[in-house]
Structure formats: structure tokens, C-alpha cells
Design an enzyme around this catalytic site. Structure first.
Site, PDB file in Angstrom:
ATOM      1  N   ASN A   1       1.375  -1.068   8.006  1.00  0.00           N
ATOM      2  CA  ASN A   1       0.418  -1.015   6.907  1.00  0.00           C
ATOM      3  C   ASN A   1      -0.785  -0.238   7.422  1.00  0.00           C
ATOM      4  OD1 ASN A   1      -1.428  -1.401   4.869  1.00  0.00           O
ATOM      5  ND2 ASN A   1      -1.194  -3.611   4.759  1.00  0.00           N
TER       6      ASN A   1
ATOM      7  N   ARG B   1       4.120   0.328   4.074  1.00  0.00           N
ATOM      8  CA  ARG B   1       3.414   0.079   2.823  1.00  0.00           C
ATOM      9  C   ARG B   1       2.799   1.393   2.362  1.00  0.00           C
ATOM     10  NH1 ARG B   1      -2.196  -3.352   1.816  1.00  0.00           N
ATOM     11  NH2 ARG B   1      -2.246  -3.090  -0.448  1.00  0.00           N
TER      12      ARG B   1
ATOM     13  N   HIS C   1      -1.443  -3.504  -5.474  1.00  0.00           N
ATOM     14  CA  HIS C   1      -1.204  -4.799  -4.807  1.00  0.00           C
ATOM     15  C   HIS C   1       0.149  -5.387  -5.181  1.00  0.00           C
ATOM     16  CE1 HIS C   1      -5.827  -5.136  -4.426  1.00  0.00           C
ATOM     17  NE2 HIS C   1      -5.318  -4.835  -3.236  1.00  0.00           N
TER      18      HIS C   1
ATOM     19  N   ARG D   1     -15.692  -0.797  -3.431  1.00  0.00           N
ATOM     20  CA  ARG D   1     -15.308  -0.079  -4.647  1.00  0.00           C
ATOM     21  C   ARG D   1     -15.953  -0.722  -5.863  1.00  0.00           C
ATOM     22  NH1 ARG D   1      -8.985  -0.241  -3.588  1.00  0.00           N
ATOM     23  NH2 ARG D   1      -9.544  -1.253  -1.630  1.00  0.00           N
TER      24      ARG D   1
ATOM     25  N   GLU E   1       2.572  -9.448   2.527  1.00  0.00           N
ATOM     26  CA  GLU E   1       3.096  -8.150   2.109  1.00  0.00           C
ATOM     27  C   GLU E   1       4.075  -7.583   3.132  1.00  0.00           C
ATOM     28  OE1 GLU E   1      -0.845  -6.422  -0.126  1.00  0.00           O
ATOM     29  OE2 GLU E   1      -1.005  -7.203   1.921  1.00  0.00           O
TER      30      GLU E   1
END
Length: 402
Positions: free
Chosen positions: A20, A98, A186, A246, A382
Site C-alpha cells: 500500500n 492497493r 476506500h 483535504r 485492506e
């Protein structure tokens, strides 16, 4: 410690490396392949650049080391060198990555051929904080292990088949046909959470659930019977909730104003919206929620209040998209660890059947609700979703050889 690993029938186990990659870090998990991959190491190289640092659990040992100057190539070499105690000279048979954006083409894990890599590179403007670094890690992996399978798992894939009304914008349809649409992100996290729900609470898993993935990047997803119906993130990873750096949802007129009246260029706008907004911009100090919760500064409280207000607003909107709600699941670094943020988001939501058990919430128990709407805290994984996809790819390769 015995590091010898064998699979069924005494065969030597194959290894899977899950990567990742971000702009300043390379997170990894190392697994022994199988029907359910077994994690044997996990960690990251953080602060890529002149002062990179390695932190990991390898087997039962905690390992930390200063690496000096490191990019993604150097970080990958360091990971493999540090994991040699368990690899014992056997390189990973499959490396799963990922990848933030799969565009309209990819709704399932994909073998990363040169043609696929070319298509993914075209999507870099849609995920500038993630996609270039994701692909840099893929290239480093291909160079290091040309014989290994390279599998891409996409954060957008989970949302690819949500309803058209949650997929489009109010623009001329020609732009939708050109790929200007709501992709959502996500997805690997949502995939893991829905799979876990199906195992631990099948009745809830078949119902209407809002999943809140709250971390430095944050989004929420409305799920019906395990399927994405609506997501707070849209065309890019800027939309929806305010995040660490963000902005979250923003009137497009603000962007036009900043260009026309403030004279900001496209690159300056990108830096502002991706790197200088959200919790960091509102607080004027930091994007670390832990630091904000500990702060006595008014701006820190203002940032937290906006963050939790927007989450409450999106929770209500997603419930409307689902025509009701049966459960809420918190995950991600903030969602899993901050009882105070969970409480503030759920405060005043009794009308939706959302009422927290204060003690269970404070103790970070899995079930923290006492109302008719279940409220759960489930740590996401994940990397395990990536490892499962990689293990399937290895099985398919083995079957093709038989």
C-alpha cells in the site's frame, strides 16, 4: 522460532506480499498463501525521502531501523531484507497492490500487464495523492520480481455498480460518457467490512448499513445487502467529508472564484485542496485528530465540530439513499480509536435509532449502540482483501498449469 512453512500435503508454502504505497510511506503485509492467507509480518517504511524509517512486526519480533535516504525502490528492498528471517531465500510468488483508481474499466482485481499499467497511468490526474505512488510501487516490484504475479486491487471497484443516480453529476451526458462520474473510494475497506458483517451478523449484513471509514482520508458508504448504493466520495478523493488535509465537499463556485479573483493556478489549487485544507486548514495547525482532541485552541475545536457535523449530515443523507437504516459501522484510524469523535457524530441521532452505550463506546467494544439501529466498531483490514485476491490468482495459475 520455527520459520519453516509448509502447505497442504507438506508442500512448501508460497508467500504473498501486500503493498500500500503513499507519497511518503510504503505499508506492507507478508502472508503465507492459502484459502485464508496467514499474516506473518506487517509494517511500513515511513517518511520516504532523506530520513526514512522502517517499523514492523516480523513473526513475533518488533523491528525498527533508520534507513537514511529511501524511495519506493529502496523501501521495497529494505522490506524484503528485513523479512528474510521468514522468507528464507524464497521470494514472494505474488505481490498485491492497493491502487486508488480503476476508472470505468476495472471492477475486480486485475493482473498488472503493461497494457493495464498504461491505462492506470492515465488516471493519475483523478487521484494525484495516490495513483502515481501506487504505480511507482508496482514498477519497483516488477523490477525486483519479474517472475512474480503482480495483482492490482482497486479502491473504486466496490462502487462500480451502484445506481446511476449515485454515479452521475448534473452535467451534459457527454461528460459522463467520457468518464466524469462518481467513482467512490476506500472500496477495499468497505469490502472487508461487508465481508466481516456477513460472517458475524448475517441479518445486519443483508440490511441497510452506513459504513464510516474515518482516517486521514475519510468517506462514508451506504450499503444495501453488501452492495454499494451511495458514497460520499465522488469523481476524486476530495469530495464528501473533510479529511486530514483535504477539503471535502466544496461548492465548485469556490474553485472558480479562487481561480478568477485570487489568481490561483491549477497546481496551486491542487496543493490547497489536497494538502492544506481539511483539519489542517481549519485548525491552522495539524491534521492529527489526536493532537486536535488534546488541544485547548479554539481553532482545534472548530475543526472537530465541522468534521463531526459533516459526518452527521452525510449519515442522514446516506440513510435516505438506503430508504432507512439498520446499522452503522465505524472503521479507519479515527473511527476505530476515537470514542469522542464517534460520540459527537452520533449525538442527536436518536431519531434514527442511533443511541450509544457510553461505557461500551469508551471501552472501544465492538457493539456500542443501545438503540434500534446497531452501532459497531470493526477494525478494517485492506491488506487482507489484497492478500485474498493474490491467493486466488495463485490458485488460478496453479490450476492452469495442471
Amino acid at each position: 522460532m520455527d520459520h519453516g512453512m509448509t502447505g497442504a500435503g507438506g508442500a512448501t508454502a508460497e508467500f504473498i506480499l501486500s503493498l500500500n504505497a503513499g507519497s511518503s510511506s510504503l505499508k506492507f503485509s507478508l502472508y503465507e498463501a492459502g484459502d485464508e492467507p496467514r499474516e506473518i509480518a506487517v509494517g511500513q517504511v515511513e517518511s520516504l525521502g532523506p530520513n526514512a524509517r522502517f517499523k514492523a512486526r516480523i513473526g513475533l519480533e518488533q523491528v525498527e531501523d533508520d534507513l537514511g535516504s529511501a524511495n519506493h525502490h529502496v523501501a521495497l528492498r529494505a522490506i524484503l531484507e528485513k523479512c528474510e528471517t521468514v522468507l528464507q531465500g524464497r521470494p514472494p510468488a505474488c505481490i498485491g497492490h492497493r491502487i486508488a483508481h480503476g476508472g470505468v474499466d476495472y471492477e475486480a482485481p486485475q493482473l498488472l500487464t503493461p497494457e493495464v499499467m498504461e491505462k492506470l497511468a492515465l488516471l493519475e490526474p483523478l487521484a494525484p495523492l495516490h495513483q502515481p505512488h501506487n504505480l511507482a510501487a508496482v514498477r519497483a516490484s516488477i523490477e525486483a520480481f519479474p517472475d512474480a504475479l503482480q495483482i492490482g486491487c482497486f479502491d473504486t471497484a466496490f462502487h462500480r455498480n451502484h445506481p446511476w443516480v449515485n454515479d452521475t453529476f448534473g452535467l451534459p451526458l457527454k461528460y459522463y460518457d467520457r468518464g466524469v462520474r462518481r467513482y467512490g473510494f476506500h472500496g477495499l475497506s468497505y469490502d472487508y467490512i461487508t465481508g466481516t458483517l456477513a460472517r458475524i451478523d448475517p441479518e445486519l449484513a443483508s440490511g441497510r448499513v452506513v459504513i464510516a471509514h474515518l482516517g486521514n482520508g475519510a468517506s462514508m458508504c451506504g450499503v444495501l445487502n453488501g452492495r454499494s448504493i451511495a458514497s460520499t466520495m465522488g469523481f476524486s478523493a476530495l469530495d464528501g467529508l473533510p479529511m486530514g488535509t483535504r477539503c471535502g465537499q466544496l461548492d465548485p463556485g469556490v474553485v472558480l472564484y479562487l481561480m478568477d479573483q485570487e489568481g490561483l493556478s491549477a497546481s496551486e489549487l491542487t496543493k490547497l485542496l489536497y494538502n492544506e485544507s481539511g483539519l489542517k486548514g481549519l485548525s491552522g495547525a495539524t491534521n492529527d485528530m489526536r493532537a486536535l482532541e488534546a488541544s485547548q485552541q479554539l481553532e482545534a475545536e472548530m475543526a472537530i465540530e465541522y468534521y463531526t457535523f459533516r459526518a452527521r449530515r452525510e449519515l442522514g443523507a446516506l440513510a435516505a439513499s438506503l430508504h432507512g437504516i439498520d446499522g452503522v459501522v465505524f472503521c479507519g484510524g479515527i473511527g476505530e480509536n476515537s470514542a469522542a469523535i464517534r460520540a459527537r457524530i452520533c449525538n442527536g441521532m436518536d431519531w434514527m435509532g442511533i443511541t450509544l452505550d457510553a461505557r461500551a463506546n469508551t471501552d472501544n467494544e465492538m457493539s456500542i449502540g443501545i438503540g434500534r439501529t446497531k452501532v459497531l466498531v470493526i477494525p478494517t483490514d485492506e491488506e487482507r482483501i489484497i492478500a485474498r485476491a493474490a491467493s486466488r490468482a495463485l490458485n488460478e495459475r496453479a490450476m492452469a498449469k495442471d
